[in-house]
Design a protein around this motif. Structure first.
Motif, PDB file in Angstrom:
ATOM      1  N   GLY A  10       8.982   8.417   3.174  1.00 55.48           N
ATOM      2  CA  GLY A  10      11.165   9.012   3.206  1.00 55.48           C
ATOM      3  C   GLY A  10      11.404   7.291   2.734  1.00 55.48           C
ATOM      4  N   LEU A  11      12.315   7.081   2.479  1.00 53.02           N
ATOM      5  CA  LEU A  11      12.944   6.236   2.509  1.00 53.02           C
ATOM      6  C   LEU A  11      12.008   4.818   2.027  1.00 53.02           C
ATOM      7  CD1 LEU A  11      16.655   6.552   4.327  1.00 53.02           C
ATOM      8  CD2 LEU A  11      15.716   6.963   2.202  1.00 53.02           C
ATOM      9  N   SER A  12      11.572   4.861   3.034  1.00 55.55           N
ATOM     10  CA  SER A  12      10.734   3.365   2.486  1.00 55.55           C
ATOM     11  C   SER A  12      10.487   3.372   1.542  1.00 55.55           C
ATOM     12  CB  SER A  12       9.514   3.020   3.469  1.00 55.55           C
ATOM     13  OG  SER A  12      10.619   2.132   5.034  1.00 55.55           O
ATOM     14  N   TRP A  13       9.336   4.933   1.820  1.00 53.61           N
ATOM     15  CA  TRP A  13       8.828   5.731  -0.090  1.00 53.61           C
ATOM     16  C   TRP A  13       9.432   5.022  -1.230  1.00 53.61           C
ATOM     17  CZ3 TRP A  13       9.524   8.687  -4.143  1.00 53.61           C
ATOM     18  CH2 TRP A  13       7.756   9.158  -4.734  1.00 53.61           C
ATOM     19  N   LEU A  14      10.622   5.701  -0.920  1.00 55.05           N
ATOM     20  CA  LEU A  14      11.750   6.001  -2.100  1.00 55.05           C
ATOM     21  C   LEU A  14      12.430   4.490  -2.688  1.00 55.05           C
ATOM     22  CD1 LEU A  14      13.411   7.768  -4.272  1.00 55.05           C
ATOM     23  CD2 LEU A  14      15.020   7.138  -2.470  1.00 55.05           C
ATOM     24  N   SER A  15      12.406   3.510  -1.896  1.00 55.23           N
ATOM     25  CA  SER A  15      12.566   1.832  -1.869  1.00 55.23           C
ATOM     26  C   SER A  15      11.881   1.618  -2.509  1.00 55.23           C
ATOM     27  CB  SER A  15      12.729   0.885  -0.839  1.00 55.23           C
ATOM     28  OG  SER A  15      11.935   0.595   0.297  1.00 55.23           O
ATOM     29  N   CYS A  16      10.563   1.541  -3.038  1.00 61.95           N
ATOM     30  CA  CYS A  16       9.427   1.013  -3.280  1.00 61.95           C
ATOM     31  C   CYS A  16       9.399   1.829  -4.707  1.00 61.95           C
ATOM     32  CB  CYS A  16       8.103   1.360  -2.107  1.00 61.95           C
ATOM     33  SG  CYS A  16       7.856   0.434  -1.108  1.00 61.95           S
ATOM     34  N   TYR A  17       9.273   2.635  -4.416  1.00 59.31           N
ATOM     35  CA  TYR A  17       9.621   3.404  -6.121  1.00 59.31           C
ATOM     36  C   TYR A  17      10.543   2.780  -6.958  1.00 59.31           C
ATOM     37  CZ  TYR A  17      10.021   7.366  -9.505  1.00 59.31           C
ATOM     38  OH  TYR A  17      10.260   7.852 -10.738  1.00 59.31           O
ATOM     39  N   TYR A  35       3.022   6.228  -6.964  1.00 63.51           N
ATOM     40  CA  TYR A  35       4.223   6.909  -6.688  1.00 63.51           C
ATOM     41  C   TYR A  35       3.941   8.456  -6.939  1.00 63.51           C
ATOM     42  CZ  TYR A  35       4.834   2.163  -4.473  1.00 63.51           C
ATOM     43  OH  TYR A  35       4.777   0.942  -4.279  1.00 63.51           O
ATOM     44  N   PRO A  36       2.914   9.366  -7.307  1.00 61.90           N
ATOM     45  CA  PRO A  36       3.427  10.379  -7.203  1.00 61.90           C
ATOM     46  C   PRO A  36       4.546  11.223  -6.700  1.00 61.90           C
ATOM     47  CG  PRO A  36       1.301  10.133  -5.581  1.00 61.90           C
ATOM     48  CD  PRO A  36       1.837   8.962  -5.693  1.00 61.90           C
ATOM     49  N   HIS A  37       4.347  11.798  -7.754  1.00 65.28           N
ATOM     50  CA  HIS A  37       5.930  13.234  -7.733  1.00 65.28           C
ATOM     51  C   HIS A  37       6.139  13.976  -9.245  1.00 65.28           C
ATOM     52  CE1 HIS A  37       8.083  11.779 -10.860  1.00 65.28           C
ATOM     53  NE2 HIS A  37       7.184  10.325 -10.786  1.00 65.28           N
ATOM     54  N   GLY A  38       7.332  14.896  -8.508  1.00 61.50           N
ATOM     55  CA  GLY A  38       6.448  16.135  -9.660  1.00 61.50           C
ATOM     56  C   GLY A  38       7.522  15.492 -10.906  1.00 61.50           C
ATOM     57  N   ASP A  39       8.566  17.045 -11.624  1.00 56.46           N
ATOM     58  CA  ASP A  39       9.402  16.783 -12.823  1.00 56.46           C
ATOM     59  C   ASP A  39      10.455  16.253 -11.967  1.00 56.46           C
ATOM     60  OD1 ASP A  39      10.346  16.802 -15.528  1.00 56.46           O
ATOM     61  OD2 ASP A  39       9.494  18.412 -15.827  1.00 56.46           O
ATOM     62  N   ASP A  60       0.829  -1.198  -0.026  1.00 54.41           N
ATOM     63  CA  ASP A  60      -0.073  -0.070   0.163  1.00 54.41           C
ATOM     64  C   ASP A  60       1.093   1.228  -0.366  1.00 54.41           C
ATOM     65  OD1 ASP A  60      -2.216   1.865   0.203  1.00 54.41           O
ATOM     66  OD2 ASP A  60      -2.919   1.108   2.204  1.00 54.41           O
ATOM     67  N   PRO A  61       1.589   1.728  -1.518  1.00 53.33           N
ATOM     68  CA  PRO A  61       1.671   2.941  -0.900  1.00 53.33           C
ATOM     69  C   PRO A  61       1.538   4.285  -0.305  1.00 53.33           C
ATOM     70  CG  PRO A  61       1.779   1.798  -3.102  1.00 53.33           C
ATOM     71  CD  PRO A  61       0.824   1.260  -2.642  1.00 53.33           C
ATOM     72  N   LYS A  62       0.315   3.860  -0.092  1.00 55.18           N
ATOM     73  CA  LYS A  62      -0.168   5.483   0.775  1.00 55.18           C
ATOM     74  C   LYS A  62       0.214   5.606   2.008  1.00 55.18           C
ATOM     75  CE  LYS A  62      -3.783   6.462  -3.021  1.00 55.18           C
ATOM     76  NZ  LYS A  62      -3.807   5.721  -3.882  1.00 55.18           N
ATOM     77  N   THR A  63       0.461   4.266   2.539  1.00 55.85           N
ATOM     78  CA  THR A  63       0.971   3.910   4.205  1.00 55.85           C
ATOM     79  C   THR A  63       2.149   4.198   4.075  1.00 55.85           C
ATOM     80  OG1 THR A  63       0.916   1.835   3.826  1.00 55.85           O
ATOM     81  CG2 THR A  63      -0.835   2.379   4.009  1.00 55.85           C
ATOM     82  N   GLY A  76       9.103  11.802 -15.276  1.00 54.27           N
ATOM     83  CA  GLY A  76       7.794  12.725 -15.366  1.00 54.27           C
ATOM     84  C   GLY A  76       7.080  12.571 -14.461  1.00 54.27           C
ATOM     85  N   SER A  77       5.977  14.088 -14.258  1.00 56.51           N
ATOM     86  CA  SER A  77       5.196  14.580 -13.849  1.00 56.51           C
ATOM     87  C   SER A  77       4.542  12.967 -13.748  1.00 56.51           C
ATOM     88  CB  SER A  77       4.556  15.728 -14.138  1.00 56.51           C
ATOM     89  OG  SER A  77       5.886  16.660 -13.259  1.00 56.51           O
ATOM     90  N   LYS A  78       4.175  13.362 -12.069  1.00 62.18           N
ATOM     91  CA  LYS A  78       2.981  11.497 -12.253  1.00 62.18           C
ATOM     92  C   LYS A  78       2.006  12.288 -10.654  1.00 62.18           C
ATOM     93  CE  LYS A  78       5.298   8.364 -13.943  1.00 62.18           C
ATOM     94  NZ  LYS A  78       5.904   9.068 -14.415  1.00 62.18           N
ATOM     95  N   SER A  79       0.537  11.831 -11.410  1.00 63.62           N
ATOM     96  CA  SER A  79      -0.211  13.190 -10.890  1.00 63.62           C
ATOM     97  C   SER A  79      -0.281  12.098  -9.195  1.00 63.62           C
ATOM     98  CB  SER A  79      -0.992  13.145 -11.227  1.00 63.62           C
ATOM     99  OG  SER A  79      -1.676  12.214 -12.228  1.00 63.62           O
ATOM    100  N   ALA A  80      -1.570  12.349  -8.816  1.00 63.62           N
ATOM    101  CA  ALA A  80      -1.884  11.775  -7.458  1.00 63.62           C
ATOM    102  C   ALA A  80      -2.857  10.770  -7.928  1.00 63.62           C
ATOM    103  CB  ALA A  80      -3.069  12.559  -6.325  1.00 63.62           C
TER     104      ALA A  80
END
Length: 293
Positions: A13-20, A241-245, A7-10, A233-237
């Motif tokens: 930090g680094l956990s999010w980045l490792s999943c991404y 794993y949304p992120h900017g450019d 569940d990426p929304k939960t 490229g930009s990823k929306s909500a």
């Protein structure tokens, strides 16, 4: 992907980045680096073979073969790479399918050319429409290798011909005086001697080949530049794993990759140059002799 990435929304930090960084698309991005390296390792000897054949043909005493060698180097070197890549692959692909069409569908009554469309019978499609994705990707990779080999083989042919012409005539005359046949003189004297003169030009071609690998996208291959642009490229909500450019960071990563590859190549080529210069009657050979004395 790790279990905590379910569940990426939960996560953050680094956990999010490792999943991404471990998503399936990122795995394809990492695999594209291997594709680029495989292209370089396969294309370099293939281009050298084309170049050697072109140089031999251009030096032939038989006029039609000599003309063929000169036409090959002149035509390919005179056409911009991007134009050649766009035209040659389509022409080669359609040429193969046309031959298959003539063999497998002799009773086909419809015209192959219908305006701008090129239509052959289903049995003549290469690879077949029902082939796996791996087969389609392998076929595209082989076309890419052949295209790169032909283009860089023409430049290599010019370099090798110049290197063969640079071997001192006295070396050839000495071999002839010892009774070596023309074939033995070529194999034992001319070819071993020419590498010293050819290596600087071939080194430049290798570095240019590295820089030309982003042209893979023109041949239908999803290369590292394609994935860097797509993933950065930009990823929306609506994405997991949304992120900017982030394209700047991805392309900076590619910059580091290409600079590292270029630096490693320069070190390897420098060592090879020193090895080939030993015992040669050149300035580099004389420098090595003085250093060893």
């Amino acid at each position: 992907m790790f279990e905590f990435c379910a569940d990426p929304k939960t996560i953050e930090g680094l956990s999010w980045l490792s999943c991404y960084l471990t998503t399936p698309k990122h795995m394809e991005f990492y695999f594209s680096f291997l594709t680029v390296m495989a292209l370089l390792l396969v294309t370099a000897p293939a281009a050298l073979a084309f170049g050697f054949g072109g140089a031999m043909a251009a030096r032939s005493h038989i006029a039609p073969i000599r003309w063929l060698g000169k036409i090959y180097t002149a035509m390919v070197r005179g056409v911009p790479d991007i134009v050649f890549f766009l035209f040659f692959v389509i022409a080669l692909d359609q040429g193969i399918e046309w031959l298959m069409h003539q063999v497998r569908c002799p009773d086909w009554s419809e015209p192959i050319r219908q305006g701008l469309e090129f239509r052959v019978c289903p049995a003549a499609k290469v690879p077949p429409n029902n082939a796996s994705l791996f087969v389609h990707q392998s076929y595209a990779f082989l076309l890419a290798v052949l295209t790169f080999a032909i283009v860089f083989g023409a430049f290599a042919a010019n370099v090798l011909k110049g290197a063969m012409d640079a071997v001192p005539r006295a070396q050839i005359e000495t071999a002839e005086a010892y009774g070596l046949s023309p074939r033995q003189t070529f194999r034992r004297i001319l070819v071993p001697q020419m590498w010293t003169y050819a290596l600087p030009g071939l080194s430049n071609l290798w570095l240019i080949l590295i820089k030309a690998t982003p042209l893979l996208f023109l041949l239908g291959i999803q290369d590292i530049v394609y994935w860097a642009r797509e993933l950065g490229g930009s990823k929306s909500a609506r994405f997991d794993y949304p992120h900017g450019d982030w394209r700047l960071y991805y392309f900076l990563g590619l910059l580091v990759f290409y600079l590292a590859l270029t630096r490693v190549s320069e070190i390897g080529l420098g060592r090879l140059t020193r090895r080939l210069s030993h015992g040669q009657a050149t300035r580099a050979g004389e420098t090595l002799r003085k250093d060893a004395a």
